[in-house]
Design a protein around this motif. Structure first.
Motif, PDB file in Angstrom:
ATOM      1  N   ASP A 185       0.826  -1.225   0.000  1.00 47.24           N
ATOM      2  CA  ASP A 185       0.000   0.000   0.000  1.00 47.24           C
ATOM      3  C   ASP A 185       0.855   1.268   0.000  1.00 47.24           C
ATOM      4  O   ASP A 185       0.341   2.366  -0.119  1.00 47.24           O
ATOM      5  CB  ASP A 185      -0.966   0.009   1.181  1.00 47.24           C
ATOM      6  N   LEU A 186       2.179   1.121   0.138  1.00 49.36           N
ATOM      7  CA  LEU A 186       3.138   2.227   0.131  1.00 49.36           C
ATOM      8  C   LEU A 186       2.937   3.197   1.288  1.00 49.36           C
ATOM      9  O   LEU A 186       3.332   4.356   1.201  1.00 49.36           O
ATOM     10  CB  LEU A 186       3.098   2.993  -1.205  1.00 49.36           C
ATOM     11  N   ILE A 187       2.353   2.715   2.360  1.00 50.77           N
ATOM     12  CA  ILE A 187       2.139   3.544   3.550  1.00 50.77           C
ATOM     13  C   ILE A 187       2.817   2.850   4.727  1.00 50.77           C
ATOM     14  O   ILE A 187       2.567   1.677   4.991  1.00 50.77           O
ATOM     15  CB  ILE A 187       0.636   3.750   3.834  1.00 50.77           C
ATOM     16  N   LEU A 188       3.657   3.595   5.420  1.00 50.06           N
ATOM     17  CA  LEU A 188       4.369   3.049   6.565  1.00 50.06           C
ATOM     18  C   LEU A 188       3.433   2.943   7.763  1.00 50.06           C
ATOM     19  O   LEU A 188       2.498   3.721   7.902  1.00 50.06           O
ATOM     20  CB  LEU A 188       5.561   3.952   6.901  1.00 50.06           C
ATOM     21  N   ASN A 189       3.722   1.978   8.622  1.00 51.39           N
ATOM     22  CA  ASN A 189       2.971   1.744   9.856  1.00 51.39           C
ATOM     23  C   ASN A 189       1.537   1.288   9.586  1.00 51.39           C
ATOM     24  O   ASN A 189       0.600   1.722  10.243  1.00 51.39           O
ATOM     25  CB  ASN A 189       2.988   2.972  10.767  1.00 51.39           C
ATOM     26  N   THR A 190       1.393   0.401   8.607  1.00 49.95           N
ATOM     27  CA  THR A 190       0.101  -0.253   8.374  1.00 49.95           C
ATOM     28  C   THR A 190       0.316  -1.749   8.477  1.00 49.95           C
ATOM     29  O   THR A 190       1.456  -2.224   8.602  1.00 49.95           O
ATOM     30  CB  THR A 190      -0.475   0.115   6.981  1.00 49.95           C
ATOM     31  N   LYS A 191      -0.742  -2.510   8.407  1.00 50.21           N
ATOM     32  CA  LYS A 191      -0.646  -3.949   8.651  1.00 50.21           C
ATOM     33  C   LYS A 191       0.156  -4.706   7.593  1.00 50.21           C
ATOM     34  O   LYS A 191       0.595  -5.816   7.838  1.00 50.21           O
ATOM     35  CB  LYS A 191      -2.039  -4.574   8.787  1.00 50.21           C
ATOM     36  N   ASP A 192       0.376  -4.103   6.448  1.00 52.28           N
ATOM     37  CA  ASP A 192       1.140  -4.817   5.427  1.00 52.28           C
ATOM     38  C   ASP A 192       2.630  -4.454   5.423  1.00 52.28           C
ATOM     39  O   ASP A 192       3.357  -4.867   4.525  1.00 52.28           O
ATOM     40  CB  ASP A 192       0.532  -4.604   4.042  1.00 52.28           C
ATOM     41  N   ASP A 193       3.107  -3.714   6.419  1.00 52.10           N
ATOM     42  CA  ASP A 193       4.533  -3.413   6.515  1.00 52.10           C
ATOM     43  C   ASP A 193       5.326  -4.720   6.547  1.00 52.10           C
ATOM     44  O   ASP A 193       4.858  -5.741   7.053  1.00 52.10           O
ATOM     45  CB  ASP A 193       4.843  -2.610   7.768  1.00 52.10           C
ATOM     46  N   ILE A 194       6.529  -4.659   6.022  1.00 52.32           N
ATOM     47  CA  ILE A 194       7.368  -5.864   5.929  1.00 52.32           C
ATOM     48  C   ILE A 194       8.554  -5.716   6.875  1.00 52.32           C
ATOM     49  O   ILE A 194       9.226  -4.688   6.873  1.00 52.32           O
ATOM     50  CB  ILE A 194       7.859  -6.043   4.481  1.00 52.32           C
ATOM     51  N   TYR A 195       8.786  -6.739   7.646  1.00 52.66           N
ATOM     52  CA  TYR A 195       9.875  -6.754   8.622  1.00 52.66           C
ATOM     53  C   TYR A 195      10.853  -7.873   8.259  1.00 52.66           C
ATOM     54  O   TYR A 195      10.471  -8.850   7.622  1.00 52.66           O
ATOM     55  CB  TYR A 195       9.333  -6.988  10.026  1.00 52.66           C
ATOM     56  N   PRO A 196      12.103  -7.759   8.710  1.00 53.56           N
ATOM     57  CA  PRO A 196      13.040  -8.863   8.458  1.00 53.56           C
ATOM     58  C   PRO A 196      12.561 -10.120   9.168  1.00 53.56           C
ATOM     59  O   PRO A 196      11.961 -10.045  10.234  1.00 53.56           O
ATOM     60  CB  PRO A 196      14.368  -8.378   9.037  1.00 53.56           C
ATOM     61  N   GLU A 197      12.822 -11.242   8.551  1.00 58.28           N
ATOM     62  CA  GLU A 197      12.382 -12.516   9.121  1.00 58.28           C
ATOM     63  C   GLU A 197      13.459 -13.548   8.875  1.00 58.28           C
ATOM     64  O   GLU A 197      13.406 -14.301   7.914  1.00 58.28           O
ATOM     65  CB  GLU A 197      11.069 -12.946   8.459  1.00 58.28           C
ATOM     66  N   LEU A 198      14.471 -13.542   9.718  1.00 54.13           N
ATOM     67  CA  LEU A 198      15.566 -14.496   9.565  1.00 54.13           C
ATOM     68  C   LEU A 198      15.113 -15.875  10.027  1.00 54.13           C
ATOM     69  O   LEU A 198      14.453 -16.008  11.045  1.00 54.13           O
ATOM     70  CB  LEU A 198      16.784 -14.037  10.372  1.00 54.13           C
TER      71      LEU A 198
END
Length: 167
Positions: free
Chosen positions: A153-166
Motif C-alpha cells: 500500500d506504500l504507507i508506513l505503519n500499516t498492517k502490510d509493513d514488511i519486517y526482516p524474518e531471519l
C-alpha cells in the motif's frame, strides 16, 4: 506514388500488415507494431488497420496494469523485500560486533561492506512527498533498532509493513 520513394512497409500488402497485429499480443513489442499499423492505417485510409494498431498499442499498458496488481506480483515483491531486509540485518549485526553498537544510519554500513548499496533503498526519513520515497526505514534505538519496509500500500505503519524474518 513513385516506387523509388516507397518505404519497406509501403511495399507490403495490407493483408500481411494485418498479421503484424499478432505481435501486439506481446507487451512492449505491441507498442512498436501498433504504432506502425496505426500510421499505415491512416496513410492507407484503412479502418481495420487503425483498429488493430490501436488495440496493439493499448494492450501493453493494460497488460502491465494487470500484472502489477496481481496477487502473484505482490507476493514476489514482498519476498524480495524480506530477502533484502534480511541481508541488511546481517550487515547490522556484523557492524555491531565490530563497533559495539548499531550504526546511526544505514549509510555507515558501507564502511565495512563496500558492496552495500544504500542508494534509493534506505533512508532515515520517510517522506512520501518526495519523488522517491525510501523503501526501507531504519532507526537506531538505545540498544536495538527498527528496520522495516512499507508494504504494497506504500504507507508506513500499516498492517502490510514488511519486517526482516531471519530463519
Amino acid at each position: 506514388m513513385n516506387n523509388d520513394k516507397k518505404t519497406f512497409f509501403d511495399k507490403i500488402s495490407s493483408q500481411k500488415l494485418y498479421r503484424l497485429g499478432f505481435a501486439g499480443l506481446f507487451p512492449n513489442l505491441g507498442l512498436i507494431t501498433g504504432g506502425i499499423l496505426l500510421f499505415h492505417g491512416f496513410k492507407r485510409k484503412d479502418l481495420k488497420m487503425k483498429i488493430i494498431g490501436l488495440a496493439s498499442i493499448l494492450f501493453t499498458p493494460l497488460f502491465w496494469f494487470l500484472v502489477e496488481n496481481s496477487d502473484l506480483h505482490k507476493k514476489q515483491l514482498t519476498e524480495l523485500t524480506e530477502y533484502q531486509l534480511n541481508e541488511v540485518v546481517k550487515d547490522l549485526e556484523f557492524y555491531k560486533s565490530k563497533n559495539g553498537q548499531y550504526p546511526d544510519s544505514l549509510g555507515q554500513l558501507k564502511l565495512q561492506n563496500k558492496f552495500f548499496n544504500d542508494q534509493e533503498l534506505f533512508s532515515n526519513e520517510f517522506d512520501f512527498k518526495k519523488s522517491k520515497p525510501a523503501r526501507f526505514y531504519y532507526k537506531k534505538l538505545e540498544r536495538d533498532y527498527v528496520l522495516k519496509s512499507f508494504g504494497y500500500d506504500l504507507i508506513l505503519n500499516t498492517k502490510d509493513d514488511i519486517y526482516p524474518e531471519l530463519k
